[in-house]
Design an enzyme around this catalytic site. Structure first.
Site, mmCIF file in Angstrom:
data_model
loop_
_atom_site.group_PDB
_atom_site.id
_atom_site.type_symbol
_atom_site.label_atom_id
_atom_site.label_comp_id
_atom_site.label_asym_id
_atom_site.label_seq_id
_atom_site.Cartn_x
_atom_site.Cartn_y
_atom_site.Cartn_z
ATOM 1 C CB SER A 38 8.646 32.671 34.543
ATOM 2 O OG SER A 38 8.943 31.305 34.642
ATOM 3 C CG HIS A 77 7.565 27.769 31.232
ATOM 4 N ND1 HIS A 77 8.563 26.867 31.518
ATOM 5 C CD2 HIS A 77 8.109 29.000 31.409
ATOM 6 C CE1 HIS A 77 9.667 27.528 31.864
ATOM 7 N NE2 HIS A 77 9.421 28.824 31.798
#
Lengths: 497, 497
Positions: free
Chosen positions: A314, A432
Site C-alpha cells: 500500500s 485496513h
C-alpha cells in the site's frame, strides 16, 4: 428586464457570473418541468407505476446544463424535504398516547407501534421517496449514482444545510442498497469485454495503467483482478482489486508491476493486494472495499490452498503531508528558542519543541551533505532534501542510505502513534486497520515513482490480513485506537526513545 | 419445581401443553445465550465487525426447538424495540428548535435536519439494526427469510402487537433489499443443476409438476422458465414464471401442459404466462412477480420480435369461495321472503334480495335437471351441482352446456364488478390489474382438474399485458377502482341487466 445569459453547455464548468443568477425563460421552464415531474412521482400511490414519469424526469435532468442541474438539486433539497406539519401532528398524537408506564393493552401497544412507524415515515424527506422509486426502475440506480456525483460537486460550491442533508440521505440509501448481499464478486480477465476493460484502465487510481500491454499483464498468469458488480449496473465494477501471487511478501510496487511472474501459480504462498480502486464518484463514502477484500481472501484460499499469507502493498499518501509542516514548525522553534514559541502570532499546531531526528541520524545527515553542523540543522537539511525539485536525493546511493533510518522511523511513528480523535492519520491505514489488518512491514524505496517519492519519500507499507486476528484488531482499533503492528515495526518506535 | 418437559424435536409442531409454559433449565440457558448475542450484536459500533457474534447467533437460533424459537422471537420483539426514552428526549429537543416560521440561519437549519435524522434513527427498533447487520453477512439474508417464515407462523399462533410490528419491520426491510435493482433475471433450463431444478418442482404452486418428464417439457422447445435470483441466495430463484409460446391466446391449461408444442418457436406470436410461483414463505407480501413479468416481456420481445401478445392463463382462486355463500344466502332470502330478512339473527352480508340467475338461465337449468320449478329454485340446483362430490356435472355434456352461461356471467361479475375497498376480490386479478393488465377472456372448462373445478368451476381467465395501456390501466384501477376489460367481457356484464 434581467439579462438572459446564453445557457452554459459544459456540465461541470458553466458561467458563475452575477448574470447567471437570473434564469433564461428556457431554463425557467425546464426547471419548472423538473419540479412538476418530481412532485408527480412523489405523490403517486404505493402501487402506482411511476415508470413514465421517472423516465421523463431523468431525461429532462440529463438535458440540463450544469447551472440548472444545481438549481434542480436545490429545488429537490428545499422543496421536497420533511413534511414538518405532519411530523408535528404525529408528535402531538404520539405524546397523547403516553401512559404512566403501566401495563398496556395489546390494542394500545399496537397504536403506539403504528404511530412510531408513521412518525418515522413522516421524518423521511419526500426526496427519499423519489430516490426509492428511481431505484426500482431499470437504470435508476446508475442515474442516482451520477446524480450524487453532481450533488457532491454542488455541496462543494454551495455549502448549504439542505444540500448536505440531501446528500447524506442519498448516501445512507446507497449504503443500504449496496450491501454485500447485493454485490457480486467476479474475476475480471482478458476475456471480458473491451468496454469493461477500458473502464478498468480509466478508473485504476493507485498505480495508473500505462497501456494495453500493461493491462493484459495485470490480468494474466500470477495475477488476479476481481470486481464487485451490482446487478443494476452491469458491465461496470463499482470497485476492483488487483492481486499478485508470489512466494514472499513483496515490498516494491515496481517489482509487482514490471517483473514477469517469478514463480508458477501453484508455488504461490502469498497474495499481494496492490491496488483497490473505486469507480463511482457518486459512491463516495460507501465502503465497498472492505467486503471485497474479505470475499477475495475466501475465494483465493479455496482456489489455491497453498496461499496462506494475505497482505497488501500500500501507498502512504499522507506521510510527507504530515512530516513536512512538522519539520518546518520545529525548524522555526529551533530558531526562535523555546521561550518565544507562545508569543508566535499564528498558533502552532504542536505545543512542544522537539528535534525530530535522533543525534546519530542528524550527524550522519550533516556529514553526508558536507555541511557545517553549526550553521544548519539536520531538520533543515532533511526538509531541503525532501522538497528539492526532481527528488535528487533518490538518485544518490549515499543519501538514500542516510535518509533510510530517520524516514522509516518517522513513518512508523506517523502510521502507528500519531492519531486524530483516536483514528490513524493516514486514510489507507485507517481503512485496513478498521478492516482488521495489522501493519506488517515498511519498505524503503518501495515506490520510486514520482508520485511515490512526492507523497511518502518512496516508502510503502504492507498491511497483513490474518483471519484469526481480524476481529481482535478491529475491536482494539475502534475501542482503544490501538493499531496492531509487527515486532519489526514496534522496533522503529522504540528506537525513538 | 416446575416440570421440565422434554424439548420438542419437530420445528413447527412441538408441545403446546400447559407444562411447556415452564422452560427447562437447558431451554432457559439457550434463550439467555440468544438474548446476550442479540444485545452484543446490536450494541456494536458502526465499523465493528459483527461476524463472529452473528454467526454464533444464527447457529444457536437454528439449534432451538420450535417452542424456544417462538420465545426467542418474542424476546426480540419485546426487548429490542424502539428506545422510547431516547425518542422522548429527541422530541423534546426537536420541539425546542421550533421557530415562528421565519427565515432560519443555515446553522439552525442544519441542527433541525440533524435532529430529524436522529429522531428517525431512534424510532427504528433495535431489532432492525440486528437485521441490517445480519443482511451484511454471507448467508444472512437467507437466514432472515427463514426467520420471517418462523415469525409469520408465530404471529398466527400468538397474535401480539409486538410480534406484528417486528414482522412488518422485517417485511419493510425485505422490500428495500429485494428491489428490482438487486434481482437478476435468469432463464432456467434443463442445463441448470439438479439441485435448482428440484426446487422448481417443489415450489411450483399453480400447476404442480408431476414428474421429471413433465419438468423437462416445461423447460423445452416452445416454453420458457425464468427466475428472479438474488446474489445473496444463489441457486434458488425467489420467484419464477413459466411461459408457453403459441400462435393464439390459449384458454385451457391442459392444452398448455400436455400438448407437444403445436408450432415452431419462430412462428410464435403469443407468450402465455401460465404460472408464477414464489419460493420463500418468509417473503410473503413482497411483490416480486410484478417486476418479473415486466422484465420477461422486455426480454421476449428482444429474443423473438414476432411475439406481440403477452397474456396470462390464470386461475380464479376465489370465484366459488365468493359464489357459494352468496347462493346460499339468496336461497335463504328466497325462502323467508324479503320482509323477514332484517329480522334474521346473524346479520347478512348482502342486504338486498336478488335472483342470481337470469330467467332463461334458470329455466334451462331446471329443465336440464328434470326438476319441477315450483318445488326447487334454480339457485338451489346450481348450488347442489357445484357442491356435489366428484363434480359430477363436469362429466355431463348437457350440464356443462347449461351451466356455461350463468357461471361465465357470474364469474365476469365477480372479477370486474364486485369490489372490496375499491379492490378486486380475487387476489390474482388484483395482482395483474395493479400491474397494468386488463381482463381479456374467460375460458369455460379452462382447467378441468379437481383443483380447477373446486375453486372456479373450471373457468380460467386471460389477463393481457399491452405495454401501451399498462400505465392507464394501473392508474384507473388505483385511483378509481376501475378494472379494464375486453368488449367480450363487458358483454357478460351487460347481459346481467
Amino acid at each position: 428586464m434581467p439579462p438572459t445569459p446564453k445557457a452554459s453547455q459544459s456540465l461541470h464548468g458553466g458561467s458563475k457570473s452575477e448574470a447567471s443568477l437570473f434564469l433564461s425563460d428556457n431554463s425557467k421552464r425546464a426547471l419548472e418541468k423538473i419540479r412538476d415531474l418530481m412532485r408527480d412521482a412523489i405523490q403517486m400511490k404505493k402501487n402506482e407505476l411511476p415508470d413514465l414519469t421517472l423516465s421523463k424526469l431523468r431525461e429532462e435532468y440529463l438535458k440540463l446544463d450544469w447551472e440548472s442541474r444545481q438549481r434542480a438539486l436545490l429545488v429537490l433539497a428545499t422543496q421536497f424535504g420533511v413534511d414538518r406539519k405532519r411530523v408535528h401532528d404525529l408528535i402531538s398524537h404520539y405524546e397523547s398516547l403516553s401512559t404512566d408506564g403501566g401495563e398496556e393493552s395489546d390494542a394500545a401497544e399496537a397504536a403506539r407501534y403504528r404511530t412510531e412507524h408513521d412518525l418515522r415515515s413522516a421524518l423521511m424527506p419526500l426526496s427519499a421517496r423519489l430516490f426509492e422509486q428511481m431505484n426500482g426502475q431499470a437504470g435508476g440506480l446508475k442515474f442516482l449514482v451520477d446524480l450524487r456525483a453532481d450533488l457532491i460537486a454542488t455541496v462543494k460550491e454551495k455549502n448549504l444545510a439542505a444540500l448536505r442533508a440531501l446528500d447524506s440521505e442519498l448516501k445512507g440509501m446507497f449504503a443500504t442498497w449496496l450491501g454485500p448481499a447485493c454485490l457480486e464478486l467476479q474475476q475480471i480477465t482478458w476475456a471480458n469485454s473491451a468496454a469493461l476493460l477500458e473502464r478498468i484502465v480509466v478508473y485504476e487510481a493507485v498505480h495508473p495503467i500505462s497501456n494495453l500491454y500493461d493491462l493484459k499483464r495485470r490480468l494474466g498468469v500470477g495475477r488476479r483482478c476481481y470486481g464487485y458488480f451490482h446487478p443494476a449496473i452491469p458491465g461496470e465494477p463499482l470497485v476492483f482489486i488487483e492481486v499478485a501471487l508470489t512466494n514472499e511478501i513483496v515490498g516494491s510496487i515496481q517489482n509487482v508491476l514490471f517483473e514477469e511472474p517469478p514463480i508458477a501459480e501453484e508455488e504461490a504462498t502469498t497474495a499481494i493486494f496492490y491496488s483497490i480502486s473505486s469507480t463511482q464518484t457518486g459512491l463516495a463514502g460507501i465502503d465497498l472495499g472492505h467486503f471485497l477484500i474479505k470475499r477475495v481472501v475466501r475465494l483465493l484460499r479455496q482456489e489455491i490452498p497453498n496461499i496462506q499469507t494475505f497482505v497488501t502493498l500500500s501507498p502512504i499518501p499522507g506521510f510527507l503531508k504530515w512530516l513536512l509542516p512538522k519539520l518546518k514548525l520545529q525548524i522555526r522553534y529551533a530558531q526562535v528558542g523555546a521561550e518565544d514559541i507562545i508569543e508566535m502570532s499564528d498558533p502552532p499546531s504542536t505545543t512542544f519543541k522537539e528535534n525530530l531526528l535522533l543525534p546519530e541520524e542528524e550527524s550522519n545527515l550533516v556529514e553526508a551533505c558536507g555541511k557545517d553542523k553549526e550553521s544548519i540543522s539536520g531538520m533543515q537539511i532533511l526538509h531541503d532534501l525532501l522538497t528539492s525539485s526532481d527528488h535528487e536525493w533518490a538518485k544518490s546511493a549515499k543519501l538514500v542510505e542516510v535518509l533510510r533510518a530517520p524516514l522509516m522511523r518517522l513513518c512508523a511513528r506517523y502510521l502507528i502513534v500519531e492519531k486524530k480523535r483516536g483514528r490513524a492519520l493516514d486514510q489507507v491505514t485507517n481503512f485496513h486497520v478498521r478492516n482488521g489488518a495489522s501493519v506488517e512491514r515498511l519498505n524503503w524505496m518501495g515506490d520510486t515513482s514520482i508520485k511515490g517519492l512526492e507523497t511518502s519519500a518512496g516508502i510503502m507499507v504492507n498491511y497483513i490480513y490474518r483471519l484469526e486476528n481480524i476481529d481482535t484488531n478491529n475491536q482494539a482499533y475502534l475501542n482503544k485506537g490501538i493499531i496492531a503492528a509487527s515486532p519489526a515495526i514496534e522496533q522503529y518506535l522504540q528506537s525513538r526513545l
